[in-house]
Design an enzyme around this catalytic site. Structure first.
Site, short mmCIF file in Angstrom:
data_model
loop_
_atom_site.label_atom_id
_atom_site.label_comp_id
_atom_site.label_asym_id
_atom_site.label_seq_id
_atom_site.Cartn_x
_atom_site.Cartn_y
_atom_site.Cartn_z
N GLU A 1 9.91 7.26 -16.76
CA GLU A 1 8.55 7.80 -16.96
C GLU A 1 8.03 7.46 -18.35
O GLU A 1 6.88 7.05 -18.53
CB GLU A 1 8.56 9.32 -16.80
CG GLU A 1 8.87 9.78 -15.40
CD GLU A 1 9.11 11.29 -15.38
OE1 GLU A 1 8.14 12.03 -15.22
OE2 GLU A 1 10.27 11.71 -15.56
N SER B 1 15.29 20.29 -16.88
CA SER B 1 14.11 21.11 -17.10
C SER B 1 14.51 22.34 -17.89
O SER B 1 15.60 22.88 -17.69
CB SER B 1 13.51 21.51 -15.75
OG SER B 1 12.74 22.68 -15.89
N HIS C 1 0.83 -1.22 0.00
CA HIS C 1 0.00 0.00 0.00
C HIS C 1 0.86 1.26 0.00
O HIS C 1 0.43 2.31 0.49
CB HIS C 1 -0.95 0.04 1.21
CG HIS C 1 -1.67 -1.25 1.45
ND1 HIS C 1 -2.92 -1.52 0.95
CD2 HIS C 1 -1.29 -2.37 2.12
CE1 HIS C 1 -3.29 -2.73 1.32
NE2 HIS C 1 -2.31 -3.28 2.01
N LYS D 1 16.91 20.68 -11.89
CA LYS D 1 16.17 19.43 -12.09
C LYS D 1 16.97 18.35 -12.81
O LYS D 1 17.73 18.63 -13.73
CB LYS D 1 14.89 19.69 -12.90
CG LYS D 1 13.81 20.43 -12.17
CD LYS D 1 13.30 19.73 -10.90
CE LYS D 1 12.51 18.50 -11.20
NZ LYS D 1 11.18 18.80 -11.75
#
Ligand code: ARG
Length: 459
Positions: A289, A276, A155, A282
């Protein structure tokens, strides 16, 4: 005029040609189409259906066409519809009446079924090899840090401590099943459909087994109608790839989480991340992804193919031409993931100190306390209840589980002994899980050794 144009007095309307064409995507079948045609004409000559000299001339010209295609010196025209028509008409253009014999006892319906099967057979072999490399990258990464401990989650909540290697090996198991599924699907696609004709076979005395042997199929198809209508071998393949995509998406999610500032468990190599355009600090895990995102395509390709085949009457229907873009898209997507992922895993650096810090949460060892009570003869449900009460007591008092003296622990766990105070070590917790399939050091080490051996024999 199209090669099938005998009974027509008009060419297809311009937009119909655009709707009909598949050359823009099925041209990649050229090598397998040529391979199939070469085997076909050799058999036709052996059976006395065409002259030996014609078969030789056709085979030689097919090799020439192959070279021209590979050299980028072959003209495509959507009026010629598909790869089969392009190659046949190039043959006829060169050899005239001799070339016009190639399509004896054959239809594009059994021809395309053959081409896809040949193409997918090669593709599946490549995918299985890619999966083995993926497994190897994970096993190598596990072997590099066999003792790193981190919290395992259920979970997405801290659950129990596990070895990082154990976590990685879970994916090795998943990719193994993916490879098994592909190998299983290969059995059903390695069956030779040529000779099924448009749907009803041929009146010519062909030798299908000879073509089967030449092209190294396991056997010939048993029903000509099934052979031209069936695409379930491709559905199986796309289903195996969709499941693979789901596995990759789950690994990707772990990697995204682990590389976040909150977890800080891993750092991926710069070559596998992007920055970024706005925020200079970043470093984003885009490969993970995007691979997670590409799983959507793999699932979508499977859905498209299933929907395409649903409700089609026997036998061949032109709808089936639409199978290819899904098939190719799924293959390209899976192949790309398999190229990028293993080196990214290789580039992954771990922060064992951060993992260990997170694993030190004594609540992760609550189950160990309950199991210790079971060893003392307390029924598990009662043990669970007592430890639960202890956890609540600690929470109410705002104190960590391992900071409570024995007498206080005994308020909720009367059977607790000094041994209980030793149970909060993540290392001991891992070490004691020494059962097959468990995360104990010895178990995981033997799994790593097992996989190293298995993979060294298959790669
Ligand atoms: N390009 C077609 C396909 O991919 C080949 C078969 C066409 N057959 C036909 N009778 N029009 O399915």
């Amino acid at each position: 005029m199209a090669l099938w144009g005998g009974r027509f007095s008009q060419d297809p309307q311009a937009d119909v040609a655009r709707l009909s064409e598949s050359i823009s995507f099925d041209k990649r079948l050229y090598r397998h189409d040529i391979m199939g045609s070469k085997a076909h004409v050799a058999m036709l000559a052996k059976q006395g259906i065409i002259p030996e000299a014609t078969a030789l001339a056709i085979r030689a010209e097919l090799d020439e066409i192959c070279k021209r295609i590979e050299a980028g010196d072959f003209k495509y025209d959507i009026a010629m519809e598909d790869i089969h028509m392009h190659i046949e008409s190039a043959l006829i253009g060169k050899l005239g009446a001799e070339g016009a014999r190639v399509h004896s006892a054959r239809s594009r319906n059994d021809q395309v079924a053959l081409d896809i099967r040949l193409y997918l057979r090669d593709a599946v072999d490549g995918l299985i090899a890619g999966l083995r490399e993926f497994q190897k990258a994970l096993v190598d990464r596990a072997a590099a840090d066999p003792e790193a401990i981190l919290p395992g989650f259920t979970h997405l909540q801290h659950a129990q401590v596990v070895l990082f290697a154990h976590h990685l090996l879970a994916y090795v198991e998943m990719f193994d099943r993916d490879a098994e599924r592909l190998a299983d699907c290969r059995k059903r696609l390695n069956v030779m459909p040529l000779g099924s004709g448009a749907l009803a076979g041929s009146t010519l005395p062909i030798d299908r087994q000879a073509v089967c042997d030449e092209l190294q199929f396991d056997r010939i198809t048993r029903n000509s109608m099934d052979a031209v209508a069936d695409r379930d071998f491709a559905i199986e393949l796309l289903s195996a790839l969709a499941i693979f995509g789901v596995h990759v998406s789950r690994l990707s999610e772990d990697i995204v989480l682990w590389s976040s500032q909150e977890f800080g468990f891993i750092e991926l190599g710069d070559a596998f991340c992007t920055g970024s355009s706005l925020m200079p600090q970043k470093k984003n895990p885009d490969v993970a992804e995007l691979s997670r995102g590409k799983c959507a395509r793999l699932c979508g390709d499977l859905m498209s193919l299933l929907t395409l085949c649903k409700g089609l009457p026997l036998t061949y229907n032109r709808d089936l031409q639409e199978d290819k873009e899904q098939i190719f898209d799924a293959l390209d997507t899976a192949e790309l993931i398999l190229k990028v992922y293993p080196p990214m895993i290789g580039s992954m650096e771990i922060r064992a100190d951060r993992m260990r810090e997170a694993a030190a949460d004594p609540a992760l060892m609550a189950t160990d306390l309950a199991e210790e009570l079971v060893k003392l003869g307390v029924p598990f449900r009662d043990a669970h209840h007592r430890v639960g009460a202890f956890v609540k007591y600690c929470k109410d008092k705002n104190v960590a589980l391992d900071q409570v003296p024995l007498e206080e622990m005994q308020l909720t766990i009367p059977e607790a002994t000094p041994v209980f105070l030793e149970l909060f070590s993540p290392e001991k917790s891992v070490a004691k899980r020494d059962i097959p399939g468990g995360t104990g050091y010895a178990q995981v080490a033997s799994q790593i050794a097992r996989w190293q051996k298995v993979l060294s024999e298959t790669i």
